[in-house]
Every structure is written in structure tokens, then in C-alpha cells.
Design an enzyme around this catalytic site. Structure first.
Site, PDB file in Angstrom:
ATOM      1  N   TYR A  98      43.643  12.055  84.513  1.00 58.41           N
ATOM      2  CA  TYR A  98      42.689  13.147  84.297  1.00 58.41           C
ATOM      3  C   TYR A  98      41.484  12.727  83.444  1.00 58.41           C
ATOM      4  O   TYR A  98      40.876  13.570  82.781  1.00 58.41           O
ATOM      5  CB  TYR A  98      43.406  14.342  83.663  1.00 58.41           C
ATOM      6  CG  TYR A  98      44.216  15.152  84.649  1.00 58.41           C
ATOM      7  CD1 TYR A  98      43.643  15.624  85.836  1.00 58.41           C
ATOM      8  CD2 TYR A  98      45.548  15.474  84.409  1.00 58.41           C
ATOM      9  CE1 TYR A  98      44.372  16.369  86.751  1.00 58.41           C
ATOM     10  CE2 TYR A  98      46.289  16.232  85.327  1.00 58.41           C
ATOM     11  CZ  TYR A  98      45.686  16.676  86.492  1.00 58.41           C
ATOM     12  OH  TYR A  98      46.407  17.425  87.392  1.00 58.41           O
ATOM     13  N   LYS A 111      53.582  19.114  90.696  1.00 64.41           N
ATOM     14  CA  LYS A 111      53.530  19.132  89.235  1.00 64.41           C
ATOM     15  C   LYS A 111      54.821  19.726  88.655  1.00 64.41           C
ATOM     16  O   LYS A 111      55.608  20.355  89.371  1.00 64.41           O
ATOM     17  CB  LYS A 111      52.305  19.943  88.794  1.00 64.41           C
ATOM     18  CG  LYS A 111      50.951  19.327  89.211  1.00 64.41           C
ATOM     19  CD  LYS A 111      49.793  20.219  88.750  1.00 64.41           C
ATOM     20  CE  LYS A 111      48.435  19.641  89.062  1.00 64.41           C
ATOM     21  NZ  LYS A 111      47.336  20.534  88.583  1.00 64.41           N
ATOM     22  N   ARG A 151      43.591  19.027 100.833  1.00 62.92           N
ATOM     23  CA  ARG A 151      42.881  19.913  99.887  1.00 62.92           C
ATOM     24  C   ARG A 151      42.782  21.332 100.455  1.00 62.92           C
ATOM     25  O   ARG A 151      42.905  22.313  99.726  1.00 62.92           O
ATOM     26  CB  ARG A 151      41.462  19.394  99.610  1.00 62.92           C
ATOM     27  CG  ARG A 151      41.365  18.254  98.615  1.00 62.92           C
ATOM     28  CD  ARG A 151      41.743  18.570  97.197  1.00 62.92           C
ATOM     29  NE  ARG A 151      40.796  19.372  96.473  1.00 62.92           N
ATOM     30  CZ  ARG A 151      40.758  19.464  95.147  1.00 62.92           C
ATOM     31  NH1 ARG A 151      41.611  18.781  94.395  1.00 62.92           N
ATOM     32  NH2 ARG A 151      39.914  20.258  94.559  1.00 62.92           N
ATOM     33  N   HIS A 184      48.833  18.775  92.836  1.00 62.71           N
ATOM     34  CA  HIS A 184      47.571  18.037  92.735  1.00 62.71           C
ATOM     35  C   HIS A 184      47.297  17.372  94.078  1.00 62.71           C
ATOM     36  O   HIS A 184      48.228  16.912  94.734  1.00 62.71           O
ATOM     37  CB  HIS A 184      47.662  16.941  91.658  1.00 62.71           C
ATOM     38  CG  HIS A 184      46.551  15.938  91.752  1.00 62.71           C
ATOM     39  ND1 HIS A 184      45.321  16.153  91.180  1.00 62.71           N
ATOM     40  CD2 HIS A 184      46.468  14.741  92.401  1.00 62.71           C
ATOM     41  CE1 HIS A 184      44.528  15.125  91.452  1.00 62.71           C
ATOM     42  NE2 HIS A 184      45.203  14.262  92.192  1.00 62.71           N
ATOM     43  N   ASN A 187      49.031  25.227  88.723  1.00 61.61           N
ATOM     44  CA  ASN A 187      48.833  25.430  90.160  1.00 61.61           C
ATOM     45  C   ASN A 187      49.734  24.590  91.053  1.00 61.61           C
ATOM     46  O   ASN A 187      49.460  24.366  92.224  1.00 61.61           O
ATOM     47  CB  ASN A 187      47.355  25.242  90.509  1.00 61.61           C
ATOM     48  CG  ASN A 187      46.798  23.956  89.930  1.00 61.61           C
ATOM     49  OD1 ASN A 187      47.550  23.060  89.560  1.00 61.61           O
ATOM     50  ND2 ASN A 187      45.477  23.847  89.862  1.00 61.61           N
ATOM     51  N   THR A 219      41.236  25.325  92.945  1.00 64.48           N
ATOM     52  CA  THR A 219      41.818  24.946  91.654  1.00 64.48           C
ATOM     53  C   THR A 219      42.360  26.158  90.895  1.00 64.48           C
ATOM     54  O   THR A 219      43.473  26.122  90.351  1.00 64.48           O
ATOM     55  CB  THR A 219      40.743  24.241  90.792  1.00 64.48           C
ATOM     56  OG1 THR A 219      40.183  23.169  91.567  1.00 64.48           O
ATOM     57  CG2 THR A 219      41.319  23.700  89.513  1.00 64.48           C
ATOM     58  N   GLU A 252      43.441   6.991  92.409  1.00 63.39           N
ATOM     59  CA  GLU A 252      44.711   7.635  92.084  1.00 63.39           C
ATOM     60  C   GLU A 252      45.909   6.943  92.749  1.00 63.39           C
ATOM     61  O   GLU A 252      46.955   6.778  92.120  1.00 63.39           O
ATOM     62  CB  GLU A 252      44.655   9.114  92.486  1.00 63.39           C
ATOM     63  CG  GLU A 252      43.653   9.905  91.640  1.00 63.39           C
ATOM     64  CD  GLU A 252      43.459  11.341  92.102  1.00 63.39           C
ATOM     65  OE1 GLU A 252      42.675  12.059  91.461  1.00 63.39           O
ATOM     66  OE2 GLU A 252      44.070  11.755  93.109  1.00 63.39           O
ATOM     67  N   PHE A 311      40.370  22.532  77.948  1.00 63.67           N
ATOM     68  CA  PHE A 311      41.779  22.625  78.354  1.00 63.67           C
ATOM     69  C   PHE A 311      42.459  21.260  78.476  1.00 63.67           C
ATOM     70  O   PHE A 311      43.620  21.169  78.870  1.00 63.67           O
ATOM     71  CB  PHE A 311      41.894  23.380  79.687  1.00 63.67           C
ATOM     72  CG  PHE A 311      41.064  22.780  80.800  1.00 63.67           C
ATOM     73  CD1 PHE A 311      41.561  21.734  81.572  1.00 63.67           C
ATOM     74  CD2 PHE A 311      39.783  23.243  81.068  1.00 63.67           C
ATOM     75  CE1 PHE A 311      40.798  21.168  82.591  1.00 63.67           C
ATOM     76  CE2 PHE A 311      39.006  22.676  82.092  1.00 63.67           C
ATOM     77  CZ  PHE A 311      39.523  21.643  82.849  1.00 63.67           C
ATOM     78  N   ARG A 350      48.416  26.831  96.290  1.00 66.74           N
ATOM     79  CA  ARG A 350      48.091  27.316  94.941  1.00 66.74           C
ATOM     80  C   ARG A 350      47.997  28.839  94.893  1.00 66.74           C
ATOM     81  O   ARG A 350      48.356  29.456  93.893  1.00 66.74           O
ATOM     82  CB  ARG A 350      46.795  26.665  94.464  1.00 66.74           C
ATOM     83  CG  ARG A 350      47.001  25.201  94.077  1.00 66.74           C
ATOM     84  CD  ARG A 350      45.696  24.507  93.866  1.00 66.74           C
ATOM     85  NE  ARG A 350      45.836  23.229  93.176  1.00 66.74           N
ATOM     86  CZ  ARG A 350      44.836  22.398  92.943  1.00 66.74           C
ATOM     87  NH1 ARG A 350      43.614  22.704  93.350  1.00 66.74           N
ATOM     88  NH2 ARG A 350      45.038  21.263  92.307  1.00 66.74           N
TER      89      ARG A 350
HETATM   90  N1  UDP Z   1      42.395  23.020  85.127  1.00 64.98           N
HETATM   91  C1  UDP Z   1      42.533  24.099  84.254  1.00 64.98           C
HETATM   92  N2  UDP Z   1      41.432  24.876  83.980  1.00 64.98           N
HETATM   93  C2  UDP Z   1      40.222  24.636  84.547  1.00 64.98           C
HETATM   94  C3  UDP Z   1      40.087  23.553  85.429  1.00 64.98           C
HETATM   95  C4  UDP Z   1      41.190  22.764  85.700  1.00 64.98           C
HETATM   96  O1  UDP Z   1      43.618  24.345  83.752  1.00 64.98           O
HETATM   97  O2  UDP Z   1      39.265  25.391  84.265  1.00 64.98           O
HETATM   98  C5  UDP Z   1      43.571  22.171  85.413  1.00 64.98           C
HETATM   99  C6  UDP Z   1      44.258  22.542  86.726  1.00 64.98           C
HETATM  100  O3  UDP Z   1      45.657  22.347  86.579  1.00 64.98           O
HETATM  101  C7  UDP Z   1      43.635  21.561  87.694  1.00 64.98           C
HETATM  102  C8  UDP Z   1      43.514  20.304  86.826  1.00 64.98           C
HETATM  103  O4  UDP Z   1      43.154  20.816  85.547  1.00 64.98           O
HETATM  104  O5  UDP Z   1      44.449  21.366  88.846  1.00 64.98           O
HETATM  105  C9  UDP Z   1      42.484  19.306  87.285  1.00 64.98           C
HETATM  106  O6  UDP Z   1      41.219  19.925  87.377  1.00 64.98           O
HETATM  107  P1  UDP Z   1      40.223  19.652  88.584  1.00 64.98           P
HETATM  108  O7  UDP Z   1      38.919  20.304  88.246  1.00 64.98           O
HETATM  109  O8  UDP Z   1      40.215  18.190  88.910  1.00 64.98           O
HETATM  110  O9  UDP Z   1      40.874  20.497  89.789  1.00 64.98           O
HETATM  111  P2  UDP Z   1      41.744  20.029  91.057  1.00 64.98           P
HETATM  112  O10 UDP Z   1      41.129  18.749  91.565  1.00 64.98           O
HETATM  113  O11 UDP Z   1      43.160  19.859  90.610  1.00 64.98           O
HETATM  114  O12 UDP Z   1      41.585  21.160  92.039  1.00 64.98           O
HETATM  115 MG    MG Z   2      40.530  17.043  90.574  1.00 65.08          MG
END
Ligand code: UDP
Ligand code: MG
Length: 166
Positions: free
Chosen positions: A51, A11, A91, A125, A122, A97, A136, A59, A108
Site C-alpha cells: 500500500y 482480505k 475490477r 483487493h 471491502n 473501493t 503486486e 487511514f 464489495r
Molecule cells: N481505503 C479506505 N478509505 C479510503 C480509501 C481506501 O479505507 O478512503 C482502503 C480500502 O480498504 C481500499 C484500500 O484502502 O481497498 C486501498 O485503497 P485504493 O484507493 O487503492 O482502493 P482499491 O484499489 O482497493 O479499490
Molecule cells: Mg488500489
């Protein structure tokens, strides 16, 4: 076990902080191979589509600004990794996350932070499951941009204007 492909994005915060090399080194521990890579500036349409499951979250708007580079640089490095159990392996090494809750030695955990606006910056992705990985990869890459193609393709004539070297 299954050979899978998964999408990884470094990112804009990861790029601005010059973390690309570090992150790729950590990912190389998985022994997966890179079958696609490109640097790009993320258009709003792509950001929102990527997204789309999070539309409606408080957010969401900040997240779209973040991935488009409003706070860092307008660049994202998109990669496709391939190998056994690729989705879970990546992952795992990426971590949770929320960077404050992520294992401190995960990517992360090491490099993420929470902004004053509450966004999880973080650095990376990674696709969550097989369905998301397919969606994706197809969203970010054309078949011809990958050295290994794992989903069906078809030949189609496309008329388009392209920017070429003068
Ligand atoms: N995110 C955030 N606040 C939250 C949840 C998600 O800022 O409470 C952001 C964060 O950058 C995250 C992205 O949104 O990586 C996508 O969210 P997701 O729940 O899909 O998490 P990921 O798959 O990236 O772990
Ligand atoms: Mg996700």
C-alpha cells in the site's frame, strides 16, 4: 485483446466471514484461470510495500492493521488470475473501493462495510492497472509459485535458512 495477469487478495474480513467460496464463485464468472494461490500471514513490511502509494493518507495506519489482520484473522488468501482483459474484468466484478458506493451486486457491494474508524472493509483487493498488477504479483509471489510466468526471470543462487520438517 491482451492476456493479462492480476493480483487478487481476499482480505482478513473476507476470510473471517467465511466468504472465500462465495468470492471465488463470483470471480469464476469471469472465466479467467487461477495461476497462483496461497494463504499467508501478512508481515508489516509486505503490508506497507503493498500500500506504499497510500502512505500519508489519514487511514494508512488503520489500513495496515486491517490487512495484517488486527481486526479479523491474520490470514490473507493471495491469488493470481490470468486471461483476456483480466485486470478490468476483475475490477469490474469487485466493485468500487467504497462499499457504500459500490454496485450492490458487486463483491464489495455485497460484502463490504465501513468501520466506525472510517476504514473501507471491502473484503477483496484487485490490481488497478497493468503497472500495479506487475508490481503486486512480483511482490506477493515468486516465479516458481505460479503455473504461468508472464514477466522475465533469471536464475540466481540464494543462500538462506529455511524452516523444514523435522
Ligand atoms: N481505503 C479506505 N478509505 C479510503 C480509501 C481506501 O479505507 O478512503 C482502503 C480500502 O480498504 C481500499 C484500500 O484502502 O481497498 C486501498 O485503497 P485504493 O484507493 O487503492 O482502493 P482499491 O484499489 O482497493 O479499490
Ligand atoms: Mg488500489
Amino acid at each position: 485483446m491482451d492476456v493479462q495477469q492480476t493480483l487478487v487478495l481476499i482480505k482478513p474480513d473476507g476470510l473471517l466471514k467465511s466468504l472465500t467460496g462465495n468470492i471465488l464463485s463470483v470471480l469464476s464468472e469471469t472465466k479467467l484461470k487461477i495461476v497462483g494461490a496461497k494463504i499467508l500471514s501478512v508481515k508489516k513490511e509486505l503490508a506497507k510495500e503493498h500500500y506504499k502509494e497510500l502512505k500519508g493518507e489519514p487511514f494508512f495506519d488503520e489500513l495496515i492493521k486491517y490487512i495484517q489482520g488486527e481486526y479479523h484473522t491474520n490470514r490473507v488468501l493471495a491469488l493470481v488470475y490470468e486471461g483476456e482483459n483480466a485486470i478490468k474484468s476483475v475490477r469490474h466484478i469487485v466493485g468500487s473501493t467504497n462499499p457504500e458506493k459500490a454496485d450492490p451486486v458487486s463483491i464489495r457491494g455485497r460484502y463490504g462495510r465501513i468501520t466506525q474508524k472510517g476504514v473501507f472493509e471491502n473484503a477483496i483487493h484487485a490490481s488497478e492497472n497493468e503497472k500495479e498488477a506487475e508490481r503486486e504479483i512480483k511482490l506477493w509471489f515468486k516465479p516458481e509459485e505460479l503455473t504461468s510466468i508472464s514477466y522475465p526471470t533469471e536464475s540466481k543462487e540464494i543462500e538462506k535458512h529455511e524452516l523444514v520438517w523435522k
